[in-house]
Design a protein around this motif. Structure first.
Motif, PDB file in Angstrom:
ATOM      1  N   LYS A  53       2.397  -4.735   1.496  1.00  0.00           N
ATOM      2  CA  LYS A  53       1.977  -6.141   1.496  1.00  0.00           C
ATOM      3  C   LYS A  53       1.121  -6.439   2.725  1.00  0.00           C
ATOM      4  O   LYS A  53       0.015  -6.978   2.626  1.00  0.00           O
ATOM      5  N   GLU A  54       1.620  -6.079   3.879  1.00  0.00           N
ATOM      6  CA  GLU A  54       0.889  -6.324   5.119  1.00  0.00           C
ATOM      7  C   GLU A  54      -0.377  -5.475   5.189  1.00  0.00           C
ATOM      8  O   GLU A  54      -1.389  -5.909   5.706  1.00  0.00           O
ATOM      9  N   LEU A  55      -0.312  -4.268   4.643  1.00  0.00           N
ATOM     10  CA  LEU A  55      -1.472  -3.392   4.670  1.00  0.00           C
ATOM     11  C   LEU A  55      -2.646  -3.996   3.907  1.00  0.00           C
ATOM     12  O   LEU A  55      -3.781  -3.952   4.369  1.00  0.00           O
ATOM     13  N   GLY A  56      -2.365  -4.582   2.748  1.00  0.00           N
ATOM     14  CA  GLY A  56      -3.419  -5.226   1.967  1.00  0.00           C
ATOM     15  C   GLY A  56      -4.081  -6.352   2.742  1.00  0.00           C
ATOM     16  O   GLY A  56      -5.318  -6.478   2.752  1.00  0.00           O
ATOM     17  N   GLU A  57      -3.277  -7.152   3.416  1.00  0.00           N
ATOM     18  CA  GLU A  57      -3.812  -8.255   4.219  1.00  0.00           C
ATOM     19  C   GLU A  57      -4.625  -7.731   5.397  1.00  0.00           C
ATOM     20  O   GLU A  57      -5.686  -8.268   5.728  1.00  0.00           O
TER      21      GLU A  57
END
Length: 104
Positions: A53-57
């Motif tokens: 999730k954080e990686l996509g952001e």
């Protein structure tokens, strides 16, 4: 003074554009100075996987920042900040390469 109106407008307009570039550059730098990667646990090895999730952001912000810096690099009003812009282009390119290698 009336004969110099056009010159004064050019100088004032240029300084305004330089200020906008400087402010945007500082925003990019501040964002990446405080950016943190989140990790997830993998089996019993601990936190070794980048959290999706954080990686996509982060990847989205990285691409946006790289486009912003690329635009700044090509702008004639960025001359006073050119060295810093180039430094951050290189920094974010390194981050991108590292993340790509990590998730590959």
């Amino acid at each position: 003074m009336v004969g110099f109106v056009e010159d004064i407008e050019d100088i004032a307009g240029g300084s305004d554009k330089e200020l906008q570039i400087e402010n945007k550059l500082e925003q990019v730098i501040e964002m990446w100075d405080t950016q943190a990667f989140a990790f997830s646990n993998f089996k019993q090895r601990g936190p070794v996987i980048l959290a999706s999730k954080e990686l996509g952001e982060i990847m989205e912000a990285l691409e946006e920042s790289q486009m912003t810096l690329g635009s700044m690099a090509g702008n004639r009003y960025s001359a006073p900040f050119r060295e810093k812009v180039q430094e951050w282009i290189a920094n974010l390119s390194t981050v991108s390469d590292m993340v790509d290698g990590w998730i590959a």
